[in-house]
Scaffold this motif. Structure first.
Motif, short mmCIF file in Angstrom:
data_model
loop_
_atom_site.label_atom_id
_atom_site.label_comp_id
_atom_site.label_asym_id
_atom_site.label_seq_id
_atom_site.Cartn_x
_atom_site.Cartn_y
_atom_site.Cartn_z
N ARG A 1 0.86 -1.19 0.00
CA ARG A 1 0.00 0.00 0.00
C ARG A 1 0.89 1.23 0.00
N ASP A 2 0.30 2.36 -0.30
CA ASP A 2 1.05 3.62 -0.37
C ASP A 2 1.17 4.31 0.97
N GLU A 3 0.23 4.05 1.86
CA GLU A 3 0.28 4.68 3.18
C GLU A 3 -0.43 3.80 4.20
N ILE A 4 -0.18 4.15 5.45
CA ILE A 4 -0.77 3.40 6.57
C ILE A 4 -0.98 4.38 7.71
N ASP A 5 -2.08 4.25 8.43
CA ASP A 5 -2.32 5.16 9.56
C ASP A 5 -1.54 4.67 10.78
N SER A 6 -1.44 5.53 11.76
CA SER A 6 -0.62 5.25 12.94
C SER A 6 -1.08 4.02 13.71
N ALA A 7 -2.36 3.92 13.98
CA ALA A 7 -2.87 2.79 14.77
C ALA A 7 -2.64 1.47 14.05
N THR A 8 -2.87 1.45 12.75
CA THR A 8 -2.66 0.23 11.97
C THR A 8 -1.19 -0.12 11.92
N ALA A 9 -0.33 0.87 11.72
CA ALA A 9 1.11 0.62 11.67
C ALA A 9 1.60 0.01 12.98
N TRP A 10 1.20 0.59 14.09
CA TRP A 10 1.63 0.08 15.39
C TRP A 10 1.12 -1.35 15.60
N ARG A 11 -0.16 -1.56 15.37
CA ARG A 11 -0.77 -2.88 15.58
C ARG A 11 -0.11 -3.95 14.69
N GLU A 12 0.06 -3.64 13.41
CA GLU A 12 0.67 -4.63 12.50
C GLU A 12 2.13 -4.89 12.84
N ALA A 13 2.87 -3.84 13.12
CA ALA A 13 4.30 -4.02 13.44
C ALA A 13 4.46 -4.82 14.73
N MET A 14 3.66 -4.54 15.73
CA MET A 14 3.76 -5.30 16.97
C MET A 14 3.36 -6.76 16.74
N GLY A 15 2.40 -6.98 15.87
CA GLY A 15 2.04 -8.35 15.51
C GLY A 15 3.20 -9.08 14.85
N TYR A 16 3.90 -8.39 13.97
CA TYR A 16 5.08 -8.99 13.34
C TYR A 16 6.15 -9.32 14.38
N LEU A 17 6.36 -8.40 15.33
CA LEU A 17 7.36 -8.66 16.37
C LEU A 17 6.96 -9.86 17.22
N GLU A 18 5.68 -9.97 17.53
CA GLU A 18 5.21 -11.12 18.31
C GLU A 18 5.43 -12.44 17.57
N ARG A 19 5.45 -12.38 16.24
CA ARG A 19 5.68 -13.58 15.43
C ARG A 19 7.14 -13.71 15.02
N ASP A 20 8.02 -12.94 15.68
CA ASP A 20 9.46 -12.98 15.42
C ASP A 20 9.79 -12.62 13.97
N MET A 21 9.17 -11.54 13.49
CA MET A 21 9.38 -11.05 12.13
C MET A 21 9.77 -9.56 12.18
N PRO A 22 10.94 -9.23 12.78
CA PRO A 22 11.29 -7.83 12.96
C PRO A 22 11.51 -7.07 11.66
N PHE A 23 11.96 -7.74 10.60
CA PHE A 23 12.15 -7.02 9.35
C PHE A 23 10.80 -6.55 8.80
N HIS A 24 9.78 -7.36 8.95
CA HIS A 24 8.44 -6.96 8.51
C HIS A 24 7.93 -5.77 9.34
#
Length: 108
Positions: free
Chosen positions: A7-30
């Motif tokens: 996507r071209d952009e992402i809002d703050s709440a979605t970015a935080w939620r998705e990034a933290m989900g990636y970290l919980e799944r051991d996917m820091p690059f994502h």
């Protein structure tokens, strides 16, 4: 391993939620890519925050790949940067968690 949602952009709440989900799944690059997308599309007033979050997850990625020196260096720089950032739109608790993680990475 699948990539992040294109996507071209992402809002703050979605970015935080998705990034933290990636970290919980051991996917820091994502998580890094998600924070970077927000950094590129956020208002100017939030740029320092999202850049610091992208760098935090870059440090985690370096550590997981065995580059402890690189992780530590990025974490030390990012600690100073994040301390100067306006934490809005995140909570103080969320920022404190990131700062604690960065402090641990800086000692890696």
């Amino acid at each position: 391993m699948p990539g992040i949602v294109e996507r071209d952009e992402i809002d703050s709440a979605t970015a935080w939620r998705e990034a933290m989900g990636y970290l919980e799944r051991d996917m820091p690059f994502h998580a890094h890519e998600t924070f970077e997308l927000r950094w590129r599309s956020c208002p100017e007033s939030e740029r320092t925050l999202w850049r610091a979050l992208a760098r935090w997850t870059a440090a985690i990625t370096h550590l997981e790949r065995g580059n402890t020196e690189g992780a530590s260096s990025i974490a030390r720089e990012t600690l100073a940067e994040l301390a100067q950032a306006d934490p809005t739109p995140l909570t103080r608790e969320e920022i404190n968690g990131v700062l604690a993680s960065l402090a641990m990475l800086a000692r890696a």
